[in-house]
Design a protein around this motif. Structure first.
Motif, mmCIF file in Angstrom:
data_model
loop_
_atom_site.group_PDB
_atom_site.id
_atom_site.type_symbol
_atom_site.label_atom_id
_atom_site.label_comp_id
_atom_site.label_asym_id
_atom_site.label_seq_id
_atom_site.Cartn_x
_atom_site.Cartn_y
_atom_site.Cartn_z
ATOM 1 N N LYS A 74 1.513 12.030 -14.308
ATOM 2 C CA LYS A 74 1.290 10.837 -13.489
ATOM 3 C C LYS A 74 0.988 9.615 -14.353
ATOM 4 O O LYS A 74 1.511 8.520 -14.105
ATOM 5 N N LEU A 144 9.110 3.371 -7.064
ATOM 6 C CA LEU A 144 8.214 3.819 -5.989
ATOM 7 C C LEU A 144 8.504 5.267 -5.600
ATOM 8 O O LEU A 144 7.585 6.044 -5.339
ATOM 9 N N GLN A 148 5.763 8.172 -6.057
ATOM 10 C CA GLN A 148 5.292 8.880 -4.873
ATOM 11 C C GLN A 148 5.519 10.380 -4.992
ATOM 12 O O GLN A 148 4.692 11.179 -4.555
ATOM 13 N N GLN A 149 6.631 10.779 -5.598
ATOM 14 C CA GLN A 149 6.905 12.205 -5.761
ATOM 15 C C GLN A 149 5.758 12.912 -6.476
ATOM 16 O O GLN A 149 5.287 13.967 -6.031
ATOM 17 N N ALA A 151 2.661 11.648 -7.062
ATOM 18 C CA ALA A 151 1.399 11.457 -6.355
ATOM 19 C C ALA A 151 1.279 12.477 -5.225
ATOM 20 O O ALA A 151 0.195 13.038 -4.983
ATOM 21 N N ASP A 152 2.386 12.741 -4.522
ATOM 22 C CA ASP A 152 2.384 13.747 -3.461
ATOM 23 C C ASP A 152 2.098 15.141 -4.023
ATOM 24 O O ASP A 152 1.394 15.952 -3.398
ATOM 25 N N HIS A 186 -3.658 7.509 -3.777
ATOM 26 C CA HIS A 186 -2.460 7.095 -4.508
ATOM 27 C C HIS A 186 -1.212 7.363 -3.669
ATOM 28 O O HIS A 186 -0.335 6.501 -3.530
ATOM 29 N N ALA A 187 -1.125 8.584 -3.132
ATOM 30 C CA ALA A 187 0.055 8.977 -2.365
ATOM 31 C C ALA A 187 0.217 8.101 -1.130
ATOM 32 O O ALA A 187 1.329 7.653 -0.806
ATOM 33 N N THR A 189 -0.995 5.060 -0.628
ATOM 34 C CA THR A 189 -0.702 3.675 -1.025
ATOM 35 C C THR A 189 0.767 3.499 -1.379
ATOM 36 O O THR A 189 1.420 2.530 -0.968
ATOM 37 N N LEU A 190 1.298 4.439 -2.150
ATOM 38 C CA LEU A 190 2.708 4.341 -2.553
ATOM 39 C C LEU A 190 3.626 4.481 -1.342
ATOM 40 O O LEU A 190 4.642 3.781 -1.236
ATOM 41 N N ARG A 191 3.275 5.359 -0.418
ATOM 42 C CA ARG A 191 4.092 5.523 0.781
ATOM 43 C C ARG A 191 4.086 4.227 1.608
ATOM 44 O O ARG A 191 5.096 3.821 2.167
ATOM 45 N N ARG A 194 6.403 1.687 0.109
ATOM 46 C CA ARG A 194 7.808 1.979 0.390
ATOM 47 C C ARG A 194 8.162 1.670 1.848
ATOM 48 O O ARG A 194 9.220 1.123 2.142
#
Length: 245
Positions: A74, A144, A148-149, A151-152, A186-187, A189-191, A194
């Motif tokens: 990450k 992004l 996200q990948q 972070a997920d 994190h996950a 926020t990134l989602r 997007r």
């Protein structure tokens, strides 16, 4: 670093002495069998794979090492995007990735310090790295999606890792529990970057059954399978890690 062992304390121990023939039971038949098996052919030496790392340790130390590898992944992505943001990034995007980078670098270094408190051991070979070559980080959409990948992945695996700790010492679990909440943020926020207004979706949250609404979790082995191509040519053996019940 020429020694590819992960830590001196984790080096594989010798198997100990084994008695291959009991002297008291030796007989003429045994000698004949041994003689018959003799050959002048020189056996082909077994090549040692220089990229096969020693297995991750068993127990709590191995779990910490797994978390460290995930933090390397990450932090590498967030660092790259923060240092060279895509041209179509907004000011908000840049600010978010600066925060993501700072969080994950702190996680990585804190985990490294737990594994090597005195900073005296090289935890990995000098050329060990997380490769970004297969990721598209030059566009906003690609950066992004990649961020996200991973972070997920972290958000999904930490709830599985935490119950696997066996030590009565609550500090490691408390530390990782706090990191788990950060990974989830994190996950989310990134989602939201997007797709504004979103928090989660059915790819990460169960929508049916008695567990509907709960996170889709992953095991450390599942996550390491995803990470493996990015750490190539090095191969990480995770057979010693505890398995979820």
């Amino acid at each position: 670093m020429s020694d590819h062992n992960l830590l001196p304390a984790w080096r594989e121990q010798s198997l100990g002495r084994r008695v291959f023939l009991r002297v008291s039971a030796a007989s003429a038949a045994t000698v004949a069998l041994v003689a018959a098996g003799c050959t002048t052919t020189t056996p082909e030496p077994v090549k040692v794979d220089p990229y096969l790392l020693s297995p991750l340790p068993a127990g709590d130390v191995g779990l910490f090492y797994f978390a460290y590898l995930l933090a390397i992944a990450k932090a590498t992505i967030f660092q790259k995007v923060a240092d060279a943001p895509p041209t179509d990034f907004t000011a908000t995007d840049r600010a978010v990735f600066t925060d993501l980078r700072d969080h994950e670098v702190i996680h990585r270094e804190l985990l490294r310090r737990f594994l090597d408190p005195k900073g005296e051991v090289a935890l990995l070979p000098a050329d060990f790295a997380f490769s970004l070559t297969s990721l598209s980080l030059t566009t906003r959409a690609g950066a992004l999606a990649a961020a996200q990948q991973f972070a997920d992945l972290a958000a999904a695996v930490y709830p599985t890792v935490l119950p696997l700790f066996s030590s009565a010492n609550l500090l490691p679990r408390t530390l990782l529990l706090k990191m788990s909440s950060v990974h989830a943020r994190h996950a989310a926020t990134l989602r939201n970057l997007r797709t504004p207004g979103t928090f989660a979706a059915d790819d990460v949250v169960l929508t049916t059954g008695v567990l509907a609404g709960q996170l889709r979790t992953k095991t450390p082995l599942e996550v390491l399978a995803v990470l493996a191509p990015f750490f190539a040519p090095y191969v990480i053996s995770a057979g010693n890690l505890p398995l979820p019940i």
